[in-house]
Enzyme design. Structure first.
Site, PDB file in Angstrom:
ATOM      1  N   LYS A  39      22.670  10.949  44.798  1.00  0.00           N
ATOM      2  CA  LYS A  39      21.164  10.703  44.894  1.00  0.00           C
ATOM      3  C   LYS A  39      20.409  11.977  45.020  1.00  0.00           C
ATOM      4  O   LYS A  39      19.348  12.338  44.305  1.00  0.00           O
ATOM      5  CB  LYS A  39      20.794   9.738  45.964  1.00  0.00           C
ATOM      6  CG  LYS A  39      19.391   9.290  46.199  1.00  0.00           C
ATOM      7  CD  LYS A  39      19.413   8.374  47.358  1.00  0.00           C
ATOM      8  CE  LYS A  39      19.846   7.155  47.229  1.00  0.00           C
ATOM      9  NZ  LYS A  39      19.131   6.026  46.448  1.00  0.00           N
ATOM     10  N   ARG A 109      17.721   7.996  53.453  1.00  0.00           N
ATOM     11  CA  ARG A 109      18.562   7.335  52.754  1.00  0.00           C
ATOM     12  C   ARG A 109      20.064   7.990  52.594  1.00  0.00           C
ATOM     13  O   ARG A 109      20.245   9.165  52.390  1.00  0.00           O
ATOM     14  CB  ARG A 109      18.370   7.044  51.252  1.00  0.00           C
ATOM     15  CG  ARG A 109      17.235   6.217  51.123  1.00  0.00           C
ATOM     16  CD  ARG A 109      16.791   6.266  49.524  1.00  0.00           C
ATOM     17  NE  ARG A 109      15.432   5.982  49.301  1.00  0.00           N
ATOM     18  CZ  ARG A 109      15.058   4.838  48.969  1.00  0.00           C
ATOM     19  NH1 ARG A 109      15.540   3.795  48.647  1.00  0.00           N
ATOM     20  NH2 ARG A 109      13.435   4.736  48.794  1.00  0.00           N
ATOM     21  N   GLY A 118      25.155  -0.081  48.277  1.00  0.00           N
ATOM     22  CA  GLY A 118      24.890  -1.021  49.217  1.00  0.00           C
ATOM     23  C   GLY A 118      25.781  -0.866  50.484  1.00  0.00           C
ATOM     24  O   GLY A 118      26.053  -1.630  51.398  1.00  0.00           O
ATOM     25  N   MET A 120      26.459   1.813  52.373  1.00  0.00           N
ATOM     26  CA  MET A 120      25.959   2.722  53.612  1.00  0.00           C
ATOM     27  C   MET A 120      24.340   2.449  53.989  1.00  0.00           C
ATOM     28  O   MET A 120      23.878   1.445  53.201  1.00  0.00           O
ATOM     29  CB  MET A 120      25.982   4.232  53.445  1.00  0.00           C
ATOM     30  CG  MET A 120      27.631   4.735  53.263  1.00  0.00           C
ATOM     31  SD  MET A 120      27.880   6.348  53.023  1.00  0.00           S
ATOM     32  CE  MET A 120      27.336   6.619  51.483  1.00  0.00           C
ATOM     33  N   ARG A 353      20.559   7.967  37.883  1.00  0.00           N
ATOM     34  CA  ARG A 353      22.011   8.074  38.001  1.00  0.00           C
ATOM     35  C   ARG A 353      22.508   7.474  36.570  1.00  0.00           C
ATOM     36  O   ARG A 353      21.922   6.569  35.929  1.00  0.00           O
ATOM     37  CB  ARG A 353      22.616   7.308  38.999  1.00  0.00           C
ATOM     38  CG  ARG A 353      22.345   5.909  39.096  1.00  0.00           C
ATOM     39  CD  ARG A 353      22.775   5.368  40.222  1.00  0.00           C
ATOM     40  NE  ARG A 353      22.399   4.061  40.614  1.00  0.00           N
ATOM     41  CZ  ARG A 353      22.650   3.182  41.623  1.00  0.00           C
ATOM     42  NH1 ARG A 353      23.264   3.729  42.647  1.00  0.00           N
ATOM     43  NH2 ARG A 353      21.864   2.199  41.828  1.00  0.00           N
ATOM     44  N   HIS A 475      59.029 -14.668  30.977  1.00  0.00           N
ATOM     45  CA  HIS A 475      58.793 -15.036  29.657  1.00  0.00           C
ATOM     46  C   HIS A 475      57.631 -15.324  29.279  1.00  0.00           C
ATOM     47  O   HIS A 475      57.015 -14.920  28.234  1.00  0.00           O
ATOM     48  CB  HIS A 475      60.006 -16.121  29.396  1.00  0.00           C
ATOM     49  CG  HIS A 475      59.982 -16.687  28.043  1.00  0.00           C
ATOM     50  ND1 HIS A 475      59.017 -17.895  27.739  1.00  0.00           N
ATOM     51  CD2 HIS A 475      60.495 -16.370  27.076  1.00  0.00           C
ATOM     52  CE1 HIS A 475      59.502 -18.071  26.396  1.00  0.00           C
ATOM     53  NE2 HIS A 475      60.295 -17.159  25.804  1.00  0.00           N
ATOM     54  N   SER A 801      64.509   4.400  23.071  1.00  0.00           N
ATOM     55  CA  SER A 801      63.312   3.740  23.154  1.00  0.00           C
ATOM     56  C   SER A 801      63.433   3.253  24.769  1.00  0.00           C
ATOM     57  O   SER A 801      64.429   2.508  24.955  1.00  0.00           O
ATOM     58  CB  SER A 801      63.022   2.608  22.279  1.00  0.00           C
ATOM     59  OG  SER A 801      61.846   1.950  22.638  1.00  0.00           O
ATOM     60  N   CYS A 879      59.122   1.044  24.672  1.00  0.00           N
ATOM     61  CA  CYS A 879      58.782  -0.408  24.182  1.00  0.00           C
ATOM     62  C   CYS A 879      58.630  -1.222  25.386  1.00  0.00           C
ATOM     63  O   CYS A 879      58.535  -2.695  25.090  1.00  0.00           O
ATOM     64  CB  CYS A 879      59.591  -0.917  23.320  1.00  0.00           C
ATOM     65  SG  CYS A 879      61.306  -1.004  23.555  1.00  0.00           S
ATOM     66  N   TYR A 899      56.255   8.441  20.923  1.00  0.00           N
ATOM     67  CA  TYR A 899      55.153   7.202  20.573  1.00  0.00           C
ATOM     68  C   TYR A 899      55.383   6.240  21.612  1.00  0.00           C
ATOM     69  O   TYR A 899      56.274   6.473  22.556  1.00  0.00           O
ATOM     70  CB  TYR A 899      55.571   6.599  19.193  1.00  0.00           C
ATOM     71  CG  TYR A 899      57.068   5.917  19.089  1.00  0.00           C
ATOM     72  CD1 TYR A 899      57.051   4.535  19.620  1.00  0.00           C
ATOM     73  CD2 TYR A 899      58.116   6.523  18.834  1.00  0.00           C
ATOM     74  CE1 TYR A 899      58.296   3.870  19.918  1.00  0.00           C
ATOM     75  CE2 TYR A 899      59.418   5.954  18.692  1.00  0.00           C
ATOM     76  CZ  TYR A 899      59.238   4.778  19.152  1.00  0.00           C
ATOM     77  OH  TYR A 899      60.552   3.955  18.997  1.00  0.00           O
TER      78      TYR A 899
HETATM   79  C1  PEP Z   1      62.797  -3.549  28.417  1.00  0.00           C
HETATM   80  O1  PEP Z   1      63.547  -4.075  29.151  1.00  0.00           O
HETATM   81  O2  PEP Z   1      61.899  -2.761  28.612  1.00  0.00           O
HETATM   82  C2  PEP Z   1      62.493  -4.253  27.033  1.00  0.00           C
HETATM   83  C3  PEP Z   1      61.636  -3.958  26.219  1.00  0.00           C
HETATM   84  O3  PEP Z   1      63.364  -5.123  26.716  1.00  0.00           O
HETATM   85  P1  PEP Z   1      63.083  -6.963  27.134  1.00  0.00           P
HETATM   86  O4  PEP Z   1      61.833  -6.794  27.667  1.00  0.00           O
HETATM   87  O5  PEP Z   1      63.113  -7.693  25.908  1.00  0.00           O
HETATM   88  O6  PEP Z   1      64.282  -6.938  28.236  1.00  0.00           O
END
Ligand code: PEP
Ligand code: MG
Length: 926
Positions: A39, A109, A118, A120, A353, A475, A801, A879, A899
């Site tokens: 401020k 202030r 709000g 302080m 601000r 799942h 991966s 992944c 990636y």
């Molecule tokens: C993992 O274990 O991170 C993975 C990608 O495989 P899943 O979730 O199918 O076990």
């Protein structure tokens, strides 16, 4: 000229102090946020830009910190500097602090480096006492105004400085209103206000045990102390904890001459944004009230008018405000949130601000500002939160309907926010019924105690999923995220009865039966009774977002791929900008209804021949699945295929079979009923087979690469299907780059053996096709031992991966399926400890959502280093669910992965997060 003289008066005092604690507004600027608070820096910048700001000064955050260091005493020189600065403000305004003729009133202030709205304290109208109030009356000719300011001051000062219960004042106010027969505070007549001031002082004196301070300097001293102290009130501490704001920054204190918006109909007060914070339109947006003070706008007693109306009511003021708003936005190069007051036709700016905005507005404003030449594409990319991008792509509840549902008490329970987006539909408790209704066009929310692969056909048509058990990588959660479906998981506030087709709400007698409407919000975990309509998003129409992500792509180093099992998901991922498929979980294809019986035949086969016969039946299904997936990933212009990683079968085989417990019930029922001999024999056989496969720890059991080692014919069939599909498409002139991935490898010998099997199969297919097939062979790194021995494993892998779901499970020893529901979320929330004020937090975040850099991350970093040592060309990706989480993406960028792969709906988020990670890395390296 006055400025120069006055500055030097303060300078003199500063020279005698150990440090400069006080800055006139004319001495500061926007870059001094740390020292002056947001401020203070904001009003200083406005003052120096020549805007009409009521004069004042800021006491630094350093003074606040020293105040705490010196046992809550003003550090040497602070008070002297305050008095010198105040003397200057007196000259600037031509008024006198404590003067009977022409009194100066000030506001006091808080203002920290980061805005803590709000949290302080603030004291307004300071400088009033029994004498100066008379000056105010004489000056304004408005007795009512003067005594109203007085009573407001006593109220605020008492609450903040003297710790008086605000309710005590409210009761007296209510009595006065009642006696005067009026409804609002603003209608209490002047004579009554005079008496009320007397009563208010008595309340304050009773509460504090001291006379109410009439000395204006004493008032100021105490108010400054109170603002310093409010830095460490509980509210402020909690807010900082929640928003990760450090506790050692301290607050600045702004002392500013008061201007009054309640001095008639050419006065007023208001707030405005330079652009619309809800959708980003470049148009002043806000509201104001004539003849009112700041708190009246917030209090909601009178309905404020939209800012556009000011153009008619006070045209000159409006024009001036509009120009100032535009100037400030240009100056700060961001949308501003402004506060202003008009006193007798003169406009004053009180605050500027950066304005808070929702997801849609954030993207539009960033893109518009680049096009207006105000900011660079790089700044635009940095300004939008990745989570805002995600929100933009999901259906959300209609705000007004949600508010109504809350008011009507329809919020039933809150579970884990497992997959965002909002949905409504009929509560249905089994997958078959869900499929039936869903296909007939009825919106359905599938409600299960927890889901299993058997439920997938129901999940595919549902609008949303609700489970009573299971965590963020259960799942239900994983499949829902893959499908972009809202999911509330682990909702312990409901008890699902599969038999009765209903759920009960814990702690109430509410019951939701099959067919009742419910609504869920996977972003907040909320479950409502009845329908709350949703509003849809359409990526194709999000032109601003696409532009922003296009810029992001130019900055990022990480590739962004998607986890997708079906051609439909793959196509969606490509529209979202995915450059490959980083994980196709082939087992999901086994689950489809027409295939499951064949899969079960394969699993229950007594001999290799029987198994091979079943696999032979599965082969065409798999081959056409893969062909579809590959086709979806071929660029129609170049015929060049994006990379596609297909993982061989991973889960324990019993997941494809009916549950042991259910079978047992069935067999017992058939036995007692009698007369179903054939069916009974079949069920008994199944029960025996399932019994033989039961494991105490299936997640650590016969799964992953272990399956293919024990039953090589499964690997052979899947390899034939993958390479066969590729060969078919090659014949059509398409160039494909399949990658075959082996899950759950812990020892290099496992991988070597699988590789040997596959190479033999591939050679056979190459012979048939008359040319070699271009494929790569790699593995998941999802067990600690694989990470520790990554150098050995890299010798036989073309790529890694990181399966950070399993890697988190096995590194922490936390079950993916149970931990969140049982204890993990308690770890994150904090445990109540008797005798301790604060909860004891064991973990800062859920490690299944945000990669644990200290533990799991170390294993990833080690595997990257070791892998590249023995195989410098190895391609590295992730992944696990973390591939779509912005914080984890930053980590992936830091350790140098090639990636990230995430669910299709997260691809735009990952594109932005990856760009931000690369930009912040580049800044650190500069
Ligand atoms: C993992 O274990 O991170 C993975 C990608 O495989 P899943 O979730 O199918 O076990
Ligand atoms: Mg795994």
């Amino acid at each position: 000229m006055t400025q120069q003289i006055t500055h030097s008066e303060l300078d003199e005092v500063v020279k005698r102090s150990p440090r400069k604690w006080v800055y006139l507004f004319s001495e500061g600027n926007a870059s001094m946020r740390e020292l002056l608070g947001g401020k203070g820096a904001g009003v200083a910048e406005m003052t120096n830009a020549g805007l009409p700001v009521p004069p004042g000064f800021t006491i630094t955050t350093e003074a606040c910190n020293s105040y705490y260091d010196s046992n809550r005493q003003f550090p040497e020189g602070v008070w002297e500097q305050v008095k010198a600065a105040l003397a200057i403000v007196e000259k600037q305004t031509g008024k006198g602090f404590g003067s009977k003729e022409n009194p100066l009133l000030v506001s006091v202030r808080s203002g920290a480096k980061f805005s803590m709205p709000g949290m302080m304290d603030t004291v307004l109208n300071l400088g009033i006492n029994d004498e100066t109030v008379l000056g105010l009356v004489a000056l304004t000719g408005d007795e009512r105004f003067a005594y109203d300011a007085y009573r407001r001051f006593i109220q605020m000062f008492s609450k903040i400085v003297l710790d008086t219960n605000p309710q005590d004042f409210e009761e007296v106010l209510e009595r006065y209103k009642h006696e005067a027969g009026v409804k609002t505070d603003a209608e209490i007549p002047a004579e009554d206000l005079k008496k009320l001031v007397g009563e208010f002082k008595q309340i304050a004196e009773r509460a504090s045990g001291q006379p109410f301070p009439t000395d204006v300097y004493q008032q100021l001293h105490k108010a400054i102390e109170a603002v310093f102290s409010s830095w460490n009130n509980k509210r402020a501490i909690d807010y900082r904890n929640f928003n990760k704001i450090p506790h050692n920054l301290g607050t600045g204190v702004n002392v500013q001459s008061m201007v009054f918006g309640n001095m008639g109909n050419n006065s007023g007060t208001g707030v405005a944004f330079t652009r619309n914070p809800a959708h980003g339109e470049k148009k002043l947006y806000g509201e104001y009230l004539l003849n009112a003070q700041g708190e009246d706008v917030v209090a909601g007693i009178r309905t404020p008018s939209p800012i556009s109306k000011l153009e008619q009511e006070l045209p000159e003021v409006y024009q001036q405000f509009l120009e100032i708003a535009q100037r400030l936005e240009k100056h700060y190069r961001d949308m501003q949130d402004l506060e202003f007051t008009v006193e007798k036709g003169k406009l004053y700016m009180l605050q500027t601000r950066s304005g808070k905005r929702n997801a849609g507005a954030a993207v539009k404003i960033a893109v518009d500002m680049v096009e207006e030449g105000l900011i660079t594409p790089e700044e635009a990319v940095k300004r939008v939160e990745p989570s805002q991008v995600y929100q933009l792509l999901l259906p959300r509840f209609d705000e007004a309907e949600k508010r109504r549902a809350e008011q009507e008490g329809r919020l039933l329970a809150k579970g884990l926010n497992a997959s965002p987006g909002a949905a409504f539909g009929k509560a249905i408790f089994d997958a078959d019924r869900a499929e039936e209704l869903g296909k007939a066009g009825t919106p359905v929310v599938l409600v299960r105690p927890e889901t299993s692969p058997d439920d997938v056909h129901g999940m595919l048509v549902a609008k949303g999923i609700l489970t009573a058990r299971g965590g963020a990588t259960s799942h239900a959660a994983v499949v829902a995220r893959g499908l972009g479906l809202p999911c509330v998981a682990g909702c312990e506030g409901i008890r699902v009865s599969e038999e009765q087709h209903l759920f009960r709400v814990v702690g109430s007698d509410l019951v939701i039966k099959e067919g009742d409407d419910i609504s869920i919000d996977g972003a907040t975990g909320e479950v409502f009774a009845g329908i709350i309509k949703t509003v849809d998003a359409d990526f194709d129409k999000e032109t601003d977002l696409k532009k922003l992500l296009g810029w992001a792509d130019g900055f990022r180093k990480l590739g962004v791929w998607a986890n997708a099992d079906y051609p439909r998901d793959a196509k969606r991922a490509v529209t979202f900008g995915a450059q490959g498929i980083g994980l196709c979980r082939t087992e999901h294809m086994f689950m489809e209804q027409e295939r499951l019986p064949i899969v079960q035949k394969m699993i229950l086969a007594k001999t290799k021949e029987e198994r091979e016969a079943a696999l032979e039946q599965l082969l065409p299904f798999q081959q056409s699945d893969f062909k579809g997936l590959f086709e979806a990933m071929v660029d129609p212009q170049t015929n060049e295929g994006y990379p596609v990683v297909i993982r061989l079968i991973d889960p324990p085989l019993h997941e494809f079979l009916p549950s042991y417990e259910e079978l047992l019930v069935e067999v017992t029922r058939l036995e007692t009923q009698g007369g179903h001999e054939a069916e009974l024999a079949e069920k008994r056989q199944m029960l025996e087979a399932v019994g033989a496969m039961r494991e105490m720890n299936p997640m650590l059991g016969l799964r992953g690469c272990r399956l293919g080692l024990l039953f090589p014919e499964i690997n052979v069939m899947q390899t034939r299907a993958i390479l066969g599909a590729a060969a078919e498409l090659e014949k059509e002139g398409k160039k494909l780059h399949p990658k075959i991935m082996i899950p759950l490898v812990g020892h290099v010998n496992e991988l070597k053996e699988v590789r040997r099997q596959l190479e033999a199969t591939a050679a056979g297919i190459a012979d048939d096709a008359g040319k070699p097939i271009d494929y790569k062979f790699g593995t998941m790194i999802e067990l600690p031992r694989a990470a520790l021995t990554a150098d050995r494993i890299a010798e036989v892998s073309d790529f890694f991966s990181f399966g950070t779901n399993d890697l988190t499970q096995t590194t922490f020893g936390f079950s993916r399926d149970d931990a969140e529901g049982k204890f993990l979320l308690r770890y994150v929330e904090g445990l109540e400890e008797p005798g301790l004020k604060d909860k004891v937090k064991i973990l800062p975040v859920n490690p299944f959502q945000t990669l644990d850099r200290d533990g799991v991350g170390q294993l990833v970093a080690m595997a990257v280093e070791k892998g590249r040592k023995t195989n410098p060309d190895i391609e590295l990706g992730i992944c696990g669910e973390h591939g779509g989480d912005p914080d984890s993406i930053e980590f992936c960028n830091e350790v140098g992965l090639n990636y990230v792969s995430c669910s299709p709906f997260r691809v735009p988020v990952a594109r932005l997060a990856a760009a931000q990670a690369a930009l912040s890395r580049a800044e650190k390296d500069r």
